[in-house]
Design a protein around this motif. Structure first.
Motif, PDB file in Angstrom:
ATOM      1  N   ASN A 386       0.839  -1.197   0.000  1.00  0.00           N
ATOM      2  CA  ASN A 386       0.000   0.000   0.000  1.00  0.00           C
ATOM      3  C   ASN A 386       0.878   1.252   0.000  1.00  0.00           C
ATOM      4  O   ASN A 386       1.019   1.936   1.003  1.00  0.00           O
ATOM      5  CB  ASN A 386      -0.919  -0.015   1.231  1.00  0.00           C
ATOM      6  N   PHE A 387       1.520   1.512  -1.142  1.00  0.00           N
ATOM      7  CA  PHE A 387       2.347   2.706  -1.286  1.00  0.00           C
ATOM      8  C   PHE A 387       2.315   3.157  -2.735  1.00  0.00           C
ATOM      9  O   PHE A 387       1.888   2.418  -3.629  1.00  0.00           O
ATOM     10  CB  PHE A 387       3.794   2.455  -0.827  1.00  0.00           C
ATOM     11  N   GLY A 388       2.752   4.389  -2.958  1.00  0.00           N
ATOM     12  CA  GLY A 388       2.688   4.951  -4.297  1.00  0.00           C
ATOM     13  C   GLY A 388       4.048   5.317  -4.840  1.00  0.00           C
ATOM     14  O   GLY A 388       5.082   4.825  -4.397  1.00  0.00           O
ATOM     15  N   SER A 389       4.046   6.196  -5.844  1.00  0.00           N
ATOM     16  CA  SER A 389       5.256   6.689  -6.506  1.00  0.00           C
ATOM     17  C   SER A 389       6.049   5.570  -7.170  1.00  0.00           C
ATOM     18  O   SER A 389       7.273   5.637  -7.272  1.00  0.00           O
ATOM     19  CB  SER A 389       6.138   7.462  -5.520  1.00  0.00           C
ATOM     20  N   ILE A 390       5.352   4.537  -7.627  1.00  0.00           N
ATOM     21  CA  ILE A 390       5.980   3.438  -8.347  1.00  0.00           C
ATOM     22  C   ILE A 390       4.935   2.828  -9.269  1.00  0.00           C
ATOM     23  O   ILE A 390       3.781   2.651  -8.875  1.00  0.00           O
ATOM     24  CB  ILE A 390       6.550   2.377  -7.372  1.00  0.00           C
ATOM     25  N   ASP A 391       5.319   2.535 -10.519  1.00  0.00           N
ATOM     26  CA  ASP A 391       4.369   1.899 -11.422  1.00  0.00           C
ATOM     27  C   ASP A 391       4.411   0.389 -11.217  1.00  0.00           C
ATOM     28  O   ASP A 391       5.205  -0.141 -10.428  1.00  0.00           O
ATOM     29  CB  ASP A 391       4.637   2.287 -12.881  1.00  0.00           C
ATOM     30  N   HIS A 392       3.561  -0.332 -11.927  1.00  0.00           N
ATOM     31  CA  HIS A 392       3.458  -1.767 -11.691  1.00  0.00           C
ATOM     32  C   HIS A 392       4.702  -2.518 -12.149  1.00  0.00           C
ATOM     33  O   HIS A 392       5.091  -3.519 -11.547  1.00  0.00           O
ATOM     34  CB  HIS A 392       2.203  -2.310 -12.365  1.00  0.00           C
ATOM     35  N   GLN A 393       5.330  -2.050 -13.213  1.00  0.00           N
ATOM     36  CA  GLN A 393       6.571  -2.681 -13.648  1.00  0.00           C
ATOM     37  C   GLN A 393       7.656  -2.501 -12.590  1.00  0.00           C
ATOM     38  O   GLN A 393       8.418  -3.430 -12.300  1.00  0.00           O
ATOM     39  CB  GLN A 393       7.024  -2.083 -14.980  1.00  0.00           C
ATOM     40  N   GLY A 394       7.698  -1.307 -11.988  1.00  0.00           N
ATOM     41  CA  GLY A 394       8.651  -1.065 -10.910  1.00  0.00           C
ATOM     42  C   GLY A 394       8.383  -1.952  -9.713  1.00  0.00           C
ATOM     43  O   GLY A 394       9.324  -2.467  -9.070  1.00  0.00           O
ATOM     44  N   ARG A 395       7.111  -2.145  -9.369  1.00  0.00           N
ATOM     45  CA  ARG A 395       6.761  -3.051  -8.268  1.00  0.00           C
ATOM     46  C   ARG A 395       7.303  -4.452  -8.535  1.00  0.00           C
ATOM     47  O   ARG A 395       7.878  -5.103  -7.645  1.00  0.00           O
ATOM     48  CB  ARG A 395       5.240  -3.144  -8.107  1.00  0.00           C
ATOM     49  N   ALA A 396       7.104  -4.925  -9.766  1.00  0.00           N
ATOM     50  CA  ALA A 396       7.560  -6.271 -10.114  1.00  0.00           C
ATOM     51  C   ALA A 396       9.075  -6.364 -10.013  1.00  0.00           C
ATOM     52  O   ALA A 396       9.616  -7.362  -9.518  1.00  0.00           O
ATOM     53  CB  ALA A 396       7.087  -6.636 -11.514  1.00  0.00           C
ATOM     54  N   PHE A 397       9.776  -5.326 -10.470  1.00  0.00           N
ATOM     55  CA  PHE A 397      11.240  -5.341 -10.408  1.00  0.00           C
ATOM     56  C   PHE A 397      11.732  -5.413  -8.964  1.00  0.00           C
ATOM     57  O   PHE A 397      12.590  -6.240  -8.630  1.00  0.00           O
ATOM     58  CB  PHE A 397      11.820  -4.109 -11.090  1.00  0.00           C
ATOM     59  N   VAL A 398      11.232  -4.530  -8.116  1.00  0.00           N
ATOM     60  CA  VAL A 398      11.674  -4.508  -6.715  1.00  0.00           C
ATOM     61  C   VAL A 398      11.317  -5.831  -6.041  1.00  0.00           C
ATOM     62  O   VAL A 398      12.140  -6.431  -5.321  1.00  0.00           O
ATOM     63  CB  VAL A 398      11.047  -3.315  -5.971  1.00  0.00           C
ATOM     64  N   ALA A 399      10.090  -6.318  -6.270  1.00  0.00           N
ATOM     65  CA  ALA A 399       9.643  -7.557  -5.632  1.00  0.00           C
ATOM     66  C   ALA A 399      10.489  -8.748  -6.077  1.00  0.00           C
ATOM     67  O   ALA A 399      10.871  -9.595  -5.265  1.00  0.00           O
ATOM     68  CB  ALA A 399       8.173  -7.804  -5.946  1.00  0.00           C
ATOM     69  N   LEU A 400      10.804  -8.827  -7.373  1.00  0.00           N
ATOM     70  CA  LEU A 400      11.594  -9.951  -7.869  1.00  0.00           C
ATOM     71  C   LEU A 400      13.036  -9.885  -7.363  1.00  0.00           C
ATOM     72  O   LEU A 400      13.651 -10.909  -7.082  1.00  0.00           O
ATOM     73  CB  LEU A 400      11.561  -9.981  -9.400  1.00  0.00           C
TER      74      LEU A 400
END
Length: 500
Positions: A386-400
């Protein structure tokens, strides 16, 4: 062990909208807002304002009942500060002042009735707070009005307000979609700022547009359920809006379980407005934002230095403080990976760098989970965070990146293919590389501060060396060397450990 919340630091916003009345409680005033309570009631205050000029009596009664509950909740939660705002229905209805007076008695705070331009401005600030370097047009679709405003980075221009909210349209058109279409076309044709939307993003704010996003996510089988930052190419969004209208014409929207029953009749009007905006403004993409007026209201009250912070890094720092074994170690890991990237001469964009830094801050948040499940659990936590300032591709990169740190790089422990497919091949390889670097760093230091600054990178030909200062000699072991050699192979080098 979680950080205890200080008494009286929480802040609440009571939002009296034309369709819903909502209470959101945030942990504290900060660059990255953390909601700890969120409740809404679909009251429909603006249901009859356009035709009668009045807030409907039953809607008023329902709203006042909800406000009594919200006030009681604020009392038992010991909220430090309560802000209250009201939007189109209350400013347009002739009995709006009477309702607001009763609401203020219940809430025991002054309620700010937002003007159209003020509402547009706060919506834009909400997007600024939740989208990294936005560029495009914000459209906040409520029950009573539509606010449009142009933004670029932190620059917010003057906006416009139109009577095209979903309840207002339903009321003005007497539930005739053909009449509603004429109303929308007439109003949007006279909005010059839409001409500046070509080739840029259109940021869709508001509950009914979020409902459209939810339907699209479900129907497309998209791997993330997060609506904030969900992006659709404008051509695809246009086809989807038209398809939704055809389903409505065939009376096939009544049983959409993903959307609240009271909101379903409004989906068609939201799709109609979106269709006309896309046709008029010709944006490149539609980006859905869950950050809007409420977040903009609080963002506007932050000191300038706090507003200037990167929202993603601020959120990652909060999670680092709450969940990591050592917050300082994560900060040292940022410097350690900075040095690694410099020595091996890997080019990064500004966005690559901020995502890497966020991943460093989140690289130890899964340590309390059972070792067999740390990878999958952190993957889920970050992709759905539950945070912002990141797109979904960025979320996937950080998570992976963090997944690979926990699960390793073997073929037996691969993340879900559907998440991997969210990244282009080069970005996926960079996530694997960063995960491999984390595996070296965390094994070397046991996630304790003071160790990583005493290790250095050096190259000699194709050989990449990890140099340990003399006081760390006892930390060197075959396992550390094995992981470092794996990391070196990923950048096309041989790897060796050196003692200084």
């Amino acid at each position: 062990m979680t950080r205890p919340r200080k008494r009286g630091t929480s802040v609440a916003v009571i939002d009296i909208g034309s369709n819903s009345v909502r209470l959101v409680v945030y942990e504290e005033m900060a660059r990255s807002l953390i909601s700890i309570f969120n409740e809404k009631t679909l009251c429909g205050l603006g249901r009859e304002v356009q035709s009668t000029g009045l807030l409907a009596p039953d809607a008023v009664a329902k709203a006042l009942t909800s406000l009594r509950r919200f006030r009681a909740l604020c009392r038992i939660m010991k909220i430090g500060r309560v802000h209250a705002i009201a939007t189109a229905a209350c400013r347009d209805a002739s009995n709006g002042p009477e309702f607001i007076a009763k609401a203020e008695q219940i809430c025991r705070v002054k309620i700010e009735i937002l003007s159209g331009p003020r509402e547009a401005h706060l919506s834009a600030l909400g997007v600024v707070s939740g989208i990294h370097k936005p560029d495009g047009i914000v459209g906040d679709l409520g029950g009573g009005s539509l606010e449009l405003i142009d933004i670029s980075g932190h620059r917010v221009r003057r906006g416009v307000t139109l009577p095209l909210g979903t309840l207002a349209l339903q009321d003005l058109s007497d539930k005739s979609l053909k009449r509603a279409e004429r109303i929308v076309g007439t109003h949007l044709a006279g909005v010059p700022l839409l001409r500046g939307g070509a080739g840029r993003a259109f940021y869709a704010v508001g509950g009914t547009w979020r409902a459209l996003a939810r339907i699209h996510i479900i129907q497309s089988g998209y791997p993330l359920g997060v609506m904030h930052g969900y992006s659709i190419p404008a051509t695809e969004a246009l086809d989807f809006a038209r398809r939704l209208r055809r389903l409505a014409a065939a009376d096939m929207l009544a049983n959409i379980g993903a959307v609240a029953e009271a909101r379903r009749p409004l989906l068609t009007y939201a799709a109609l407005v979106l269709e006309h905006i896309i046709s008029t403004a010709r944006p490149k993409s539609i980006v859905f934002s869950t950050f809007g007026v409420r977040e903009g209201l609080l963002y506007d009250r932050l000191p300038a230095p706090e507003r200037a912070k990167d929202g993603l890094i601020a959120a990652a720092q909060q999670l680092n403080m709450l969940l990591s074994r050592s917050a300082r170690h994560a900060q040292e890991l940022i410097g350690w990976t900075d040095r690694f990237m410099h020595v091996v001469k890997l080019r990064e964009t500004e966005e690559d760098r901020r995502l890497r830094h966020a991943a460093c801050l989140l690289s130890d948040i899964g340590w309390r989970v059972h070792p067999d499940h740390r990878g999958e659990q952190t993957l889920h936590l970050i992709t759905n965070g539950n945070f912002g300032s990141i797109d979904h591709q960025g979320r996937a990169f950080v998570a992976l990146s963090v997944f690979f740190r926990y699960a390793g790089l073997s073929e037996e422990n691969q993340p879900p293919e559907i998440v991997q497919q969210m990244l282009p091949p080069a970005m996926l390889e960079r996530a694997r590389l960063l995960g491999a670097a984390f595996r070296v760093a965390h094994l070397t230091s046991a996630a304790r501060p003071g160790v990583l600054p005493a290790t250095h990178f050096r190259t000699q030909g194709r050989n990449l060396m990890l140099v340990f200062e003399h006081q760390l000699v006892d930390l060197v072991a075959d396992r550390v060397g094995g992981r470092f050699k794996q990391l070196a192979r990923l950048v096309g080098r041989t790897g060796s450990i050196v003692l200084r």
